[in-house]
Design an enzyme around this catalytic site. Structure first.
Site, PDB file in Angstrom:
ATOM      1  N   HIS A 124      25.756  -6.632 -15.623  1.00 40.83           N
ATOM      2  CA  HIS A 124      24.356  -6.203 -15.563  1.00 40.83           C
ATOM      3  C   HIS A 124      23.550  -6.776 -16.734  1.00 40.83           C
ATOM      4  CE1 HIS A 124      21.084  -3.141 -16.009  1.00 40.83           C
ATOM      5  NE2 HIS A 124      21.086  -3.255 -14.701  1.00 40.83           N
ATOM      6  N   LYS A 230      21.858   8.074 -12.560  1.00 42.94           N
ATOM      7  CA  LYS A 230      22.271   7.595 -11.230  1.00 42.94           C
ATOM      8  C   LYS A 230      22.949   8.770 -10.512  1.00 42.94           C
ATOM      9  CE  LYS A 230      22.399   3.005 -13.267  1.00 42.94           C
ATOM     10  NZ  LYS A 230      21.011   2.591 -13.009  1.00 42.94           N
TER      11      LYS A 230
HETATM   12  C1  PLP Z   1      25.645  -1.530 -14.528  1.00 40.36           C
HETATM   13  C2  PLP Z   1      24.434  -0.929 -15.149  1.00 40.36           C
HETATM   14  N1  PLP Z   1      24.432  -0.659 -16.463  1.00 40.36           N
HETATM   15  C3  PLP Z   1      23.373  -0.120 -17.062  1.00 40.36           C
HETATM   16  C4  PLP Z   1      22.228   0.165 -16.372  1.00 40.36           C
HETATM   17  C5  PLP Z   1      21.050   0.727 -17.089  1.00 40.36           C
HETATM   18  O1  PLP Z   1      21.009   2.103 -16.940  1.00 40.36           O
HETATM   19  P1  PLP Z   1      19.598   2.860 -17.049  1.00 40.36           P
HETATM   20  O2  PLP Z   1      18.937   2.660 -15.730  1.00 40.36           O
HETATM   21  O3  PLP Z   1      19.970   4.264 -17.341  1.00 40.36           O
HETATM   22  O4  PLP Z   1      18.843   2.213 -18.159  1.00 40.36           O
HETATM   23  C6  PLP Z   1      22.170  -0.096 -15.011  1.00 40.36           C
HETATM   24  C7  PLP Z   1      20.931   0.212 -14.255  1.00 40.36           C
HETATM   25  O5  PLP Z   1      20.686  -0.200 -13.191  1.00 40.36           O
HETATM   26  C8  PLP Z   1      23.296  -0.658 -14.378  1.00 40.36           C
HETATM   27  O6  PLP Z   1      23.280  -0.942 -13.092  1.00 40.36           O
END
Ligand code: PLP
Length: 387
Positions: A124, A230
């Site tokens: 990500h 999520k």
């Molecule tokens: C694999 C992954 N890590 C981290 C994040 C970031 O999380 P947040 O949306 O709480 O900033 C996401 C968000 O889509 C994600 O898919």
């Protein structure tokens, strides 16, 4: 010095460019049957969690008013961190305002110059940015390929410490990292494994703690990042790991030290969310059933949805405009699915990221499974092949 108007010209040209490549995004509030959010268990509207959020506001007001190391700390933050650490089977956990910031914090704080971070090719953006911001060397390794990872480690000189950064369930491909093999490699090479459980926490494992639980891996040689926004339905993210690592994050992680703590009511809501994960395992079971059902129906229709059985179902389309057109056709039928385009995914791999949730009824899901192949065909994509 260039005039401000020339900056405007440049930015307008960039925007036109995005438009020309079907990469302009529009913000569109939810509408139709949810097949695109990360609210996998339906907890964002769960009455117990909503009530806890309200009670938290009544008790503590809205804003935290400062950073955790100054006046922004609250008993509720420490309580939910201890609870989360126990839930995850880790020494300690620390709460950040978002998963993005938690990844930035973990990677930039734990690494130093001379270290090497081995990073999965499909990680990500928050992990990618974190490694870029760090002063460690970055080595990108082929996706989910443990043998390639070990070869990369063997051939890369490292004067400091090694880190392996992966997602446990990949956010845009819905496939699972071979965590047990990575843990063995980390052990052999004395590396620290950084596992982003963003899409797995709440969902996987007998207690819903994530894929690390399902893989039987302890937090003694790893750090995990667990988002609260999520499956847990709230916001924020816990970094869990050994006490020495988490204490250092609390002391030095810039997104923790130099940022206002999240509203305390969120800690109350996260407590309630962990209660629901404990008390309502049937939500996880319903999610699994629906994911398997949709994947089977799409496979039967000749759509390649890759090997996994996860709740994130990628339907590969290819061209950006086709992905947008297919999403629009399905939206017109009442389904909230969204096109995912670069830079979220690599060039030429635009797709629909269909995310199942425990609340969608099966008849509706079956209708979606019947309509999707039609929409693909109408857009000239006969059988979507996964990359
Ligand atoms: C694999 C992954 N890590 C981290 C994040 C970031 O999380 P947040 O949306 O709480 O900033 C996401 C968000 O889509 C994600 O898919």
């Amino acid at each position: 010095m260039p005039a401000a108007s020339s900056l405007e010209t440049r930015i307008r040209a960039r925007l036109s460019d995005l438009d020309a490549h079907d990469l302009l995004r529009t913000m569109r509030p939810p509408g139709g049957v949810d097949l695109s959010s990360n609210d996998y268990l339906g907890l964002s509207t769960h009455p117990r969690i909503v009530a806890a959020f309200r009670a938290g506001i009544d008790a503590e007001g809205c804003g935290s008013t400062g950073s955790r190391l100054l006046r922004g700390d609250r008993v509720a933050f420490g309580d939910v961190e201890r609870r989360f650490a126990a839930f995850k089977g880790a020494d300690r956990a620390l709460l950040f305002s978002s998963g993005y910031l938690a990844n930035i914090a973990a990677v930039t704080t734990l690494t130093e110059p001379g270290d090497v971070v081995f990073s999965d090719a499909l990680n990500h953006a928050s992990l990618i940015d974190a490694i870029r911001l760090s002063r460690a060397e970055r080595v990108i390794v082929p996706h989910n390929d443990a043998a390639a990872l070990e070869q990369a480690i063997a051939r890369t000189p490292c004067s400091g410490h090694r880190f392996i950064a992966v997602e446990s369930l990949f956010s845009m491909d819905g496939d699972e990292a071979p965590l047990d093999r990575y843990a063995a490699i980390a052990e052999r090479w004395n590396a620290l494994l950084i596992v982003d459980e963003a899409h797995a926490v709440g969902v996987y494992g007998a207690h819903g703690t994530g894929r690390l639980e399902a893989a039987g891996l302890a937090h003694d040689r790893l750090v995990s990042i667990n988002t609260g926004g999520k499956a847990l339905g709230v916001a924020g993210a816990f970094v869990a790991g050994p006490g020495w690592a988490i204490e250092y994050l609390a002391q030095r992680a810039r997104p923790f030290v130099f940022s206002t703590a999240m509203p305390p009511a969120m800690a109350h809501a996260l407590q309630a969310s962990l209660d629901v994960v404990r008390d309502e395992p049937e939500r996880r079971a319903a999610l699994r059933d629906r994911a398997v059902r949709l994947r089977r129906a799409l496979r039967d229709a000749g759509i390649d949805v890759a090997e996994s059985a996860s709740h994130i179902v990628p339907v590969h389309v290819g061209p950006n405009d086709a992905a947008v057109a297919i999403a629009a056709a399905l939206q017109a039928e009442g389904f909230d699915v969204r096109a995912i385009r670069p830079p979220t995914v690599p060039e030429g791999t635009a797709r629909l990221r269909v995310s199942v949730n425990a609340g969608v009824d099966v008849a509706t899901l079956d209708r979606f499974a019947r309509l999707l192949p039609v929409a693909l065909k109408e857009a000239g994509v006969c059988s979507a092949a996964s990359s």
